[in-house]
Design an enzyme around this catalytic site. Structure first.
Site, PDB file in Angstrom:
ATOM      1  N   HIS A   1       0.847  -1.205   0.000  1.00  0.00           N
ATOM      2  CA  HIS A   1       0.000   0.000   0.000  1.00  0.00           C
ATOM      3  C   HIS A   1       0.878   1.249   0.000  1.00  0.00           C
ATOM      4  O   HIS A   1       0.863   2.041   0.948  1.00  0.00           O
ATOM      5  CB  HIS A   1      -0.909  -0.018   1.225  1.00  0.00           C
ATOM      6  CG  HIS A   1      -2.335   0.353   0.922  1.00  0.00           C
ATOM      7  ND1 HIS A   1      -3.130  -0.398   0.096  1.00  0.00           N
ATOM      8  CD2 HIS A   1      -3.098   1.414   1.322  1.00  0.00           C
ATOM      9  CE1 HIS A   1      -4.338   0.156   0.015  1.00  0.00           C
ATOM     10  NE2 HIS A   1      -4.334   1.265   0.734  1.00  0.00           N
TER      11      HIS A   1
ATOM     12  N   GLY B   1      -4.973   5.890  -4.313  1.00  0.00           N
ATOM     13  CA  GLY B   1      -4.732   5.396  -5.665  1.00  0.00           C
ATOM     14  C   GLY B   1      -4.060   4.046  -5.752  1.00  0.00           C
ATOM     15  O   GLY B   1      -3.714   3.601  -6.855  1.00  0.00           O
TER      16      GLY B   1
ATOM     17  N   ARG C   1      -6.025   1.546  -8.020  1.00  0.00           N
ATOM     18  CA  ARG C   1      -5.987   1.914  -9.428  1.00  0.00           C
ATOM     19  C   ARG C   1      -4.616   1.654 -10.045  1.00  0.00           C
ATOM     20  O   ARG C   1      -4.509   1.186 -11.184  1.00  0.00           O
ATOM     21  CB  ARG C   1      -6.405   3.380  -9.593  1.00  0.00           C
ATOM     22  CG  ARG C   1      -7.905   3.581  -9.523  1.00  0.00           C
ATOM     23  CD  ARG C   1      -8.281   5.033  -9.382  1.00  0.00           C
ATOM     24  NE  ARG C   1      -8.074   5.501  -8.005  1.00  0.00           N
ATOM     25  CZ  ARG C   1      -8.296   6.745  -7.600  1.00  0.00           C
ATOM     26  NH1 ARG C   1      -8.721   7.654  -8.472  1.00  0.00           N
ATOM     27  NH2 ARG C   1      -8.099   7.083  -6.337  1.00  0.00           N
TER      28      ARG C   1
END
Length: 351
Positions: free
Chosen positions: A197, A202, A205
């Site tokens: 992460h 985002g 995506r």
């Protein structure tokens, strides 16, 4: 990173059900190559549809919505004048990242590429696209009463760059060794990327757009013709559940990668099945007029122009398109707005 160290602990023996699915995926790849050589116009039409679905679905998964379909279509084709809000900005950003990977020579895979993809995602948004997180973050579920449940704890910000660099290098070494099916290796990379992460926003995506690129690089161009993002949106419950299941014990290197990989492989199996169905449907269409009619009624956005039909159906003349549009107008399926090159059509729904 964790799933590649050591790789044999993560993968070991591939479950029999996945072996069969991987074979079907490889068969689908062969048919994809056949269509590319023999029916390029067909693939162009499928790609035009999938691109719209991918941009729309991946954005929607993050709560980024452009409710006005005509407005969304303009953002996707680049004709929108100005972006009115953050949702439209992020919508345009996913288009930029997806098009970059499908249209450019993006190699090599490294930290710089991942940062560039993130920069493209937020290229229209005020803020810091293209930078790793600077503070620790949590992935949480928000309950209806306002309380939160921690889904998993990502890598601390101080170690994010090293973990991400190690992950990419581990993937490249595994691909070079060619000891495991590339689809499994791509699935492992995406699992670890989402667990690390690396960004404040985002992450999903970036992972989805990178999935399309890595599959295409490995010879599986299915993401161009069937929207993987749309398939994920349709199975979002399983997507998040299987991802969560495979993150348990990740930090201790005791996680089980197979729940996630089973989902990932099934996703691609379904994509190739839909590819075959879509190809067969388009091939069976009798005439060019029939193809135009099907596109307008079943696939075109609510508001569209002749250029949208032309792009989706290469080889069909503007004269043929106009004949069909005139017939559909008389039947009450569409309504014209304006005249000349800038004329747009409104699909009224219902065949």
């Amino acid at each position: 990173m964790k799933s590649f160290t050591p790789l044999e602990r993560s993968l070991g023996a591939v479950p029999g059900t996945l072996v069969g699915q991987l074979r079907r995926i490889d068969t689908g790849r062969g048919r994809e190559e056949l269509y590319a050589n023999q029916l390029p116009e067909l693939l162009t039409a499928l790609a035009a549809r999938a691109r719209v679905q991918s941009i729309t679905a991946s954005s929607a998964l993050e709560g980024v919505l452009v409710p006005d379909s005509a407005r969304a279509a303009k953002i996707i084709d680049g004709s929108a004048r100005g972006l009115r809000n953050r949702s439209e900005q992020e919508f345009a950003g996913y288009r930029a990242a997806l098009d970059y990977l499908f249209a450019e020579d993006w190699r090599p895979l490294n930290l710089g590429l991942v940062l560039h993809l993130h920069r493209l995602l937020f290229s229209e948004t005020p803020g810091k696209g293209g930078t790793l997180k600077t503070s620790d973050n949590l992935v949480v579920d928000r309950n209806e009463d306002g309380s939160r449940n921690i889904r998993f704890t990502p890598v601390p910000a101080a170690y994010t760059e090293q973990y991400l660099d190690d992950l990419l290098n581990g993937y490249l070494e595994a691909r070079s060794a060619d000891a495991h099916h590339p689809v499994l290796l791509i699935g492992l990379l995406i699992l670890d990327l989402l667990t690390i992460h690396p960004f404040d926003d985002g992450n999903g995506r970036v992972a989805r757009v990178l999935t399309n690129a890595l599959l295409a690089e490995a010879g599986y161009g299915i993401g161009r013709y069937v929207s993987l993002e749309q398939l994920i949106a349709e199975s979002s419950g399983d997507y998040y559940a299987k991802l969560l299941e495979s993150t348990h014990g990740w930090h201790e290197n005791e996680h089980d990668v197979w729940p996630w990989l089973e989902y990932f492989v099934s996703l691609l199996t379904d994509a190739y099945r839909r590819f075959e169905q879509g190809a067969a449907s388009d091939r069976s269409t009798g005439s060019k007029q029939d193809r135009v009619r099907e596109f307008v009624l079943d696939h075109a956005p609510e508001f569209f122009a002749i250029g949208d039909v032309r792009a989706a159906l290469p080889g069909v003349s503007d004269q043929t398109i106009r004949l069909v549009l005139d017939a559909l107008r008389k039947e009450g399926h569409i309504r014209s707005g304006g005249t000349g090159r800038g004329a747009r059509w409104h699909r009224l729904g219902g065949t």
